[in-house]
Design a protein around this motif. Structure first.
Motif, PDB file in Angstrom:
ATOM      1  N   LYS A  35       0.953  -1.209   0.074  1.00  0.00           N
ATOM      2  CA  LYS A  35      -0.031   0.116  -0.107  1.00  0.00           C
ATOM      3  C   LYS A  35       0.784   1.387  -0.068  1.00  0.00           C
ATOM      4  O   LYS A  35       0.659   2.052  -0.830  1.00  0.00           O
ATOM      5  CB  LYS A  35      -0.963  -0.133   1.168  1.00  0.00           C
ATOM      6  CG  LYS A  35      -1.789   1.411   1.210  1.00  0.00           C
ATOM      7  CD  LYS A  35      -2.715   1.061   2.669  1.00  0.00           C
ATOM      8  CE  LYS A  35      -3.869   2.029   2.841  1.00  0.00           C
ATOM      9  NZ  LYS A  35      -3.476   3.198   2.952  1.00  0.00           N
ATOM     10  N   THR A  49      -9.004  -2.141  -1.821  1.00  0.00           N
ATOM     11  CA  THR A  49      -8.110  -3.163  -2.272  1.00  0.00           C
ATOM     12  C   THR A  49      -8.914  -4.265  -2.654  1.00  0.00           C
ATOM     13  O   THR A  49     -10.300  -4.255  -2.567  1.00  0.00           O
ATOM     14  CB  THR A  49      -7.409  -3.472  -0.974  1.00  0.00           C
ATOM     15  OG1 THR A  49      -6.631  -4.719  -1.194  1.00  0.00           O
ATOM     16  CG2 THR A  49      -8.506  -4.028   0.143  1.00  0.00           C
ATOM     17  N   GLN A  51      -7.833  -8.615  -3.102  1.00  0.00           N
ATOM     18  CA  GLN A  51      -6.688  -9.506  -2.904  1.00  0.00           C
ATOM     19  C   GLN A  51      -6.389 -10.205  -4.116  1.00  0.00           C
ATOM     20  O   GLN A  51      -7.477 -10.823  -4.793  1.00  0.00           O
ATOM     21  CB  GLN A  51      -6.892 -10.490  -1.773  1.00  0.00           C
ATOM     22  CG  GLN A  51      -6.679  -9.786  -0.423  1.00  0.00           C
ATOM     23  CD  GLN A  51      -5.383  -8.981   0.014  1.00  0.00           C
ATOM     24  OE1 GLN A  51      -5.386  -8.046   0.329  1.00  0.00           O
ATOM     25  NE2 GLN A  51      -4.238  -9.660  -0.418  1.00  0.00           N
ATOM     26  N   THR A  61      -7.648 -11.818   7.160  1.00  0.00           N
ATOM     27  CA  THR A  61      -7.911 -10.962   6.132  1.00  0.00           C
ATOM     28  C   THR A  61      -8.743  -9.676   6.607  1.00  0.00           C
ATOM     29  O   THR A  61      -8.453  -8.524   6.429  1.00  0.00           O
ATOM     30  CB  THR A  61      -8.388 -11.592   4.946  1.00  0.00           C
ATOM     31  OG1 THR A  61      -7.377 -12.590   4.459  1.00  0.00           O
ATOM     32  CG2 THR A  61      -8.074 -10.542   3.571  1.00  0.00           C
ATOM     33  N   HIS A  65      -7.573  -5.967   6.307  1.00  0.00           N
ATOM     34  CA  HIS A  65      -8.232  -4.772   5.833  1.00  0.00           C
ATOM     35  C   HIS A  65      -8.819  -3.785   6.365  1.00  0.00           C
ATOM     36  O   HIS A  65      -8.824  -2.496   6.281  1.00  0.00           O
ATOM     37  CB  HIS A  65      -9.426  -5.381   4.765  1.00  0.00           C
ATOM     38  CG  HIS A  65      -8.607  -6.182   3.661  1.00  0.00           C
ATOM     39  ND1 HIS A  65      -9.634  -6.692   2.784  1.00  0.00           N
ATOM     40  CD2 HIS A  65      -7.469  -6.394   3.400  1.00  0.00           C
ATOM     41  CE1 HIS A  65      -8.814  -7.555   1.739  1.00  0.00           C
ATOM     42  NE2 HIS A  65      -7.735  -7.343   2.302  1.00  0.00           N
ATOM     43  N   PHE A  69      -7.630  -0.085   5.054  1.00  0.00           N
ATOM     44  CA  PHE A  69      -8.432   0.133   3.972  1.00  0.00           C
ATOM     45  C   PHE A  69     -10.039   0.473   4.274  1.00  0.00           C
ATOM     46  O   PHE A  69     -10.386   0.269   5.462  1.00  0.00           O
ATOM     47  CB  PHE A  69      -8.579  -0.924   2.962  1.00  0.00           C
ATOM     48  CG  PHE A  69      -7.206  -1.120   2.462  1.00  0.00           C
ATOM     49  CD1 PHE A  69      -6.793  -0.240   1.366  1.00  0.00           C
ATOM     50  CD2 PHE A  69      -6.718  -2.235   2.694  1.00  0.00           C
ATOM     51  CE1 PHE A  69      -5.586  -0.724   0.673  1.00  0.00           C
ATOM     52  CE2 PHE A  69      -5.274  -2.780   2.179  1.00  0.00           C
ATOM     53  CZ  PHE A  69      -4.896  -1.683   0.927  1.00  0.00           C
ATOM     54  N   ASP A  72     -13.026  -3.047   0.112  1.00  0.00           N
ATOM     55  CA  ASP A  72     -12.531  -3.972  -0.326  1.00  0.00           C
ATOM     56  C   ASP A  72     -13.452  -4.813  -1.182  1.00  0.00           C
ATOM     57  O   ASP A  72     -14.553  -4.578  -1.422  1.00  0.00           O
ATOM     58  CB  ASP A  72     -12.245  -4.924   0.888  1.00  0.00           C
ATOM     59  CG  ASP A  72     -11.880  -6.353   0.684  1.00  0.00           C
ATOM     60  OD1 ASP A  72     -10.854  -6.194  -0.231  1.00  0.00           O
ATOM     61  OD2 ASP A  72     -12.347  -7.267   1.021  1.00  0.00           O
ATOM     62  N   THR A  74     -12.793  -8.250  -2.198  1.00  0.00           N
ATOM     63  CA  THR A  74     -11.936  -9.568  -2.305  1.00  0.00           C
ATOM     64  C   THR A  74     -12.985 -10.801  -1.935  1.00  0.00           C
ATOM     65  O   THR A  74     -12.963 -11.824  -2.638  1.00  0.00           O
ATOM     66  CB  THR A  74     -11.114  -9.730  -1.068  1.00  0.00           C
ATOM     67  OG1 THR A  74      -9.941  -8.645  -1.445  1.00  0.00           O
ATOM     68  CG2 THR A  74     -10.134 -10.977  -1.361  1.00  0.00           C
ATOM     69  N   TYR A 104     -15.017  -1.141   7.711  1.00  0.00           N
ATOM     70  CA  TYR A 104     -14.712  -1.157   6.062  1.00  0.00           C
ATOM     71  C   TYR A 104     -15.986  -1.543   5.246  1.00  0.00           C
ATOM     72  O   TYR A 104     -16.707  -2.210   5.789  1.00  0.00           O
ATOM     73  CB  TYR A 104     -13.306  -1.676   5.605  1.00  0.00           C
ATOM     74  CG  TYR A 104     -13.369  -3.164   5.447  1.00  0.00           C
ATOM     75  CD1 TYR A 104     -13.812  -3.923   4.612  1.00  0.00           C
ATOM     76  CD2 TYR A 104     -12.989  -3.881   6.542  1.00  0.00           C
ATOM     77  CE1 TYR A 104     -13.651  -5.264   4.393  1.00  0.00           C
ATOM     78  CE2 TYR A 104     -12.919  -5.184   6.721  1.00  0.00           C
ATOM     79  CZ  TYR A 104     -13.434  -5.874   5.564  1.00  0.00           C
ATOM     80  OH  TYR A 104     -13.356  -7.301   5.730  1.00  0.00           O
ATOM     81  N   GLU A 106     -17.428  -3.718   1.976  1.00  0.00           N
ATOM     82  CA  GLU A 106     -17.185  -4.726   0.967  1.00  0.00           C
ATOM     83  C   GLU A 106     -18.072  -4.779  -0.092  1.00  0.00           C
ATOM     84  O   GLU A 106     -19.267  -4.438  -0.173  1.00  0.00           O
ATOM     85  CB  GLU A 106     -17.496  -6.058   1.835  1.00  0.00           C
ATOM     86  CG  GLU A 106     -17.039  -7.307   0.984  1.00  0.00           C
ATOM     87  CD  GLU A 106     -15.529  -7.557   0.605  1.00  0.00           C
ATOM     88  OE1 GLU A 106     -15.324  -7.912  -0.218  1.00  0.00           O
ATOM     89  OE2 GLU A 106     -14.794  -7.247   1.780  1.00  0.00           O
TER      90      GLU A 106
END
Length: 172
Positions: A35, A49, A51, A61, A65, A69, A72, A74, A104, A106
């Motif tokens: 990062k 992000t 992955q 994970t 995150h 962040f 995400d 992922t 965060y 998703e």
């Protein structure tokens, strides 16, 4: 040249995120260094992000995150299309240990290029049609917010996977 292109995309309103390496999904220091390297190269903060290979280790994970962040993308299947989290919109994953949502957002990844061309290689036409149908259905929803993952290298003439990507983008 790439740095200039990314800065230009950012100034045009596009969001830039980090595609973490395979092992960074379980290594806070490694993902933090990746990062930091991207942020230094771009001269801007990176808060998104995804992955590599959609690697997500439930015990590690999400905590990484949450530390690094704000967004995400992922959570998705690397070997099939679909809703790994069962939703078609952004949400905050739940931290069962802390008994509260993570800090965060998703964005569920529902389609990756390899779902069609690697794992669905025996029937690319059918898989492409299925992907297009998913995007068309999602576009009818008022609060849909999903991600598709298309690797830049597969848009070259060596792969020629970009026509499907273009169809998906047009359908959205």
């Amino acid at each position: 040249k790439l740095q200039d292109q990314l800065r230009s995309l950012s100034s045009d309103g596009h969001q830039i995120g980090l595609h973490g390496s395979f092992n960074s999904a379980i290594d806070t220091d490694l993902l933090g260094r990746e990062k930091e390297t991207l942020e230094k190269a771009l001269g801007m903060e990176v808060n998104k992000t995804r992955q590599h290979w959609l690697r997500f280790e439930e015990a590690v994970t999400p905590q990484i995150h949450a530390e690094l962040f704000e967004e995400d993308a992922t959570l998705g299947w690397n070997d099939k299309m679909g809703y790994r989290a069962g939703v078609a919109s952004q949400y905050q994953p739940y931290d069962h240990e802390a008994e509260r949502p993570f800090n965060y957002m998703e964005t569920p990844t529902i389609i990756m290029d390899s779902n069609i061309y690697d794992y669905g290689a025996k029937d690319v036409k059918s898989q492409s049609h299925k992907a297009l149908g998913m995007i068309e259905e999602i576009s009818k929803l008022k609060s849909a917010h999903v991600a598709i993952s298309w690797h830049p290298r597969v848009c070259s003439s060596d792969y020629n996977w970009h026509p499907t990507y273009e169809q998906l983008i047009k359908a959205a």
